[in-house]
Design a protein around this motif. Structure first.
Motif, PDB file in Angstrom:
ATOM      1  N   UNK A 174       0.835  -1.196   0.000  1.00 20.10           N
ATOM      2  CA  UNK A 174       0.000   0.000   0.000  1.00 20.10           C
ATOM      3  C   UNK A 174       0.875   1.253   0.000  1.00 20.10           C
ATOM      4  N   UNK A 175       0.225   2.405   0.093  1.00 21.84           N
ATOM      5  CA  UNK A 175       0.946   3.677   0.033  1.00 21.84           C
ATOM      6  C   UNK A 175       1.959   3.804   1.172  1.00 21.84           C
ATOM      7  N   UNK A 283      -0.322   2.411 -10.188  1.00 26.85           N
ATOM      8  CA  UNK A 283       0.656   2.501  -9.115  1.00 26.85           C
ATOM      9  C   UNK A 283       0.481   3.725  -8.228  1.00 26.85           C
ATOM     10  N   UNK A 284       0.047   4.833  -8.808  1.00 30.25           N
ATOM     11  CA  UNK A 284      -0.026   6.083  -8.036  1.00 30.25           C
ATOM     12  C   UNK A 284      -1.460   6.412  -7.629  1.00 30.25           C
ATOM     13  N   UNK A 289      -5.384   8.539  -3.545  1.00 34.02           N
ATOM     14  CA  UNK A 289      -6.460   9.286  -4.216  1.00 34.02           C
ATOM     15  C   UNK A 289      -6.196  10.792  -4.284  1.00 34.02           C
ATOM     16  N   UNK A 290      -5.244  11.280  -3.500  1.00 37.14           N
ATOM     17  CA  UNK A 290      -4.937  12.717  -3.510  1.00 37.14           C
ATOM     18  C   UNK A 290      -3.852  13.081  -4.538  1.00 37.14           C
TER      19      UNK A 290
END
Length: 561
Positions: A174-175, A283-284, A289-290
């Motif tokens: 995850x991020x 990927x981004x 989501x921002x």
């Protein structure tokens, strides 16, 4: 029906002034419209704001047929009106010709429509090919074969992008885990190297963009994808993705791959917009989501100077060269890369070889248990060959010259050389008669012993010890079996996490004994929950195949657990 004269004279419009608008009888040179385009499109002189902000243009481009057309007309009009050029830089591009350098023509039948190429390969591949095939100012000789090569390169990039995805998904990447700063202490040398290379690439692409060297950009990107990412880093990092738990070493590899792919997608965005967008979205945007909603809305990716390590890049380049030389040496002796070797000796000719803490990388890529780096000029123990110099032997020994030659054939070369070095002469005997020779009567040549296979690289030679021990044979056979089972997993379309039942029947007892030493390792590598290895076993799996490994029949069955 015809808007040319005189029919067009019948066409009129009512004017706001109350009169009629009719065709002007006098027409100025149509190039005048083009000549004033740079400021007329900015509504100058009726409006000055945009003119002051945007004029003159930074860049103008057209075909080289416009040297006396658009380029010149704009320059002339601007010099008359403002006393300066309307553009700061000019790029003249070439024309598109066929693969033989001929103009495309219906009569020749060599026209290639862009739509045809896009239909077959896609817009990104066409764009990358056109940009990279030649310098922008040269004519393009269109080649379907070169298009295929570009398609192959981008397909390799797509596969490199997809390589780690199943493992990342399985490990719930995850991020938070994508934050490379969390793994700085866990980064290996190869991680720091690929991060250096992708930032060097961003630096090179930026410089080439500023100089309009578009063809160099595509070639730099292609080299990075094929040589650095796919053929080297992915191979280095692959075993780390198989670690089961949330190991920092594995997460560092994930975060590195993520960082490289994201930066690469942004660097490639102007040249392969659709491919870059697809990767960026997954990927981004998929993790954050921002983030900017499109890769084309991101800032241009600047090179991170703190990540660039030119010494490391040079050292890794040397390691890759040594690995290639090792592979060449293996081929000479018929030893496949999957089979481990006990040691590799690096013998530099003049300059010291510094592996810069990359020995483990070299061991892994050469499949060697040990790496030895000798001092410049030093060599491993060599065998000696000697050959007679007939023109020197004949005048001295005359009628006995042939006996001296025969004596040299059976003499110990090392002993003869030692005698010559110590006293300047050596004694030989043949059928009961003794002969003395001097150094000029014989030539010595060093050659590696039979267990060493040699290949040259830029700084000297690489020697591979190809002697097989039972331990090395056991590991070699296990790797052969693992590769066959992995191929069968792919044929069954199994997921990475799927467990299997596997049975391996080997028709040779000595080979079976060697493979049995690695039984648990084989089962772990292929994710086999149930694994049998033996002689004369019954095979009942969903997929059963016969394989030949080093001349021995090996029957394997695989089924999902």
């Amino acid at each position: 029906n015809d808007l040319h004269r005189p029919d067009v004279d019948a066409v009129t419009w009512n004017c706001s002034c109350g009169g009629k608008m009719v065709r002007s009888p006098d027409v100025f040179d149509v190039w005048f419209d083009s000549a004033v385009a740079s400021w007329a499109t900015l509504h100058f002189p009726s409006q000055e704001k945009e003119f002051q902000e945007w004029w003159p243009a930074d860049f103008i481009t057209e075909g080289h047929d416009q040297t006396r057309g658009w380029f010149y007309s704009q320059l002339g009009a601007s010099m008359v009106s403002f006393g300066r050029a309307p553009y700061k830089s000019v790029l003249m591009h070439g024309f598109t010709l066929d693969d033989q350098g001929r103009k495309m023509s219906k009569s020749i039948g060599n026209i290639v429509q862009p739509e045809e190429v896009v239909q077959k390969f896609g817009a990104d591949i066409l764009r990358a090919y056109v940009l990279g095939a030649n310098a922008p100012w040269e004519d393009l000789h269109f080649s379907w074969e070169a298009m295929e090569n570009t398609a192959r390169m981008l397909n390799i990039f797509w596969n490199a992008y997809r390589f780690a995805l199943p493992y990342m998904i399985l490990d719930k990447f995850d991020a938070d885990k994508a934050d490379l700063s969390k793994y700085e202490k866990s980064l290996r040398a190869e991680d720091r190297w690929i991060l250096s290379r992708v930032n060097s690439l961003a630096e090179d692409v930026t410089k080439s963009m500023e100089e309009y060297q578009l063809h160099r950009i595509i070639r730099s990107i292609s080299d990075f994808i094929l040589e650095d990412l796919s053929r080297w880093y992915i191979q280095l990092v692959r075993p780390r993705t198989w670690i089961e738990q949330d190991d920092p070493d594995k997460l560092a590899a994930y975060a590195t791959i993520y960082e490289v792919l994201v930066k690469l997608s942004r660097v490639m965005a102007p040249f392969t917009p659709f491919l870059s967008e697809a990767i960026y979205q997954n990927l981004v945007v998929g993790l954050d989501p921002n983030a900017p909603p499109s890769v084309h809305m991101c800032e241009w990716p600047k090179a991170d100077a703190s990540r660039i390590d030119k010494r490391l890049e040079a050292s890794m380049s040397l390691v890759r060269e040594i690995a290639e030389a090792s592979s060449n040496a293996r081929q000479k002796s018929g030893r496949k890369l999957r089979w481990p070797v006990s040691d590799i000796v690096i013998a530099p000719a003049k300059d010291t070889v510094d592996l810069d803490n990359l020995e483990s990388v070299l061991r892994g890529q050469t499949n060697s248990k040990k790496i030895t780096v000798l001092s410049p000029g030093e060599k491993p123990q060599m065998d000696l060959e000697m050959a007679p110099v007939h023109k020197k032997i004949g005048p001295v020994h005359k009628g006995d010259a042939r006996f001296v030659v025969e004596a040299l054939k059976t003499a110990n070369a090392a002993l003869v050389k030692k005698q010559l070095d110590e006293s300047g002469k050596a004694g030989l005997s043949f059928v009961g008669k003794n002969y003395d020779i001097t150094a000029e009567m014989v030539q010595f040549k060093e050659k590696p012993p039979e267990n060493l296979s040699a290949a040259e690289f830029s700084k000297g030679f690489v020697y591979v010890n190809v002697t097989l021990t039972p331990e090395l044979e056991s590991e070699g056979y296990s790797r052969e079996i693992i590769r066959r089972i992995q191929d069968m997993r792919k044929e069954l379309d199994l997921r990475v996490e799927d467990q299997i039942r596997a049975v391996v029947d080997i028709e040779s007892k000595p080979i079976l004994d060697l493979a049995m030493r690695q039984k648990d390792h084989i089962a772990s590598e292929v994710r086999a929950a149930e694994f049998e290895l033996g002689l004369g076993l019954e095979l009942n799996g969903k997929l059963i195949k016969d394989w030949e490994i080093e001349g021995v029949c090996v029957r394997i069955s695989v089924d999902r657990k």
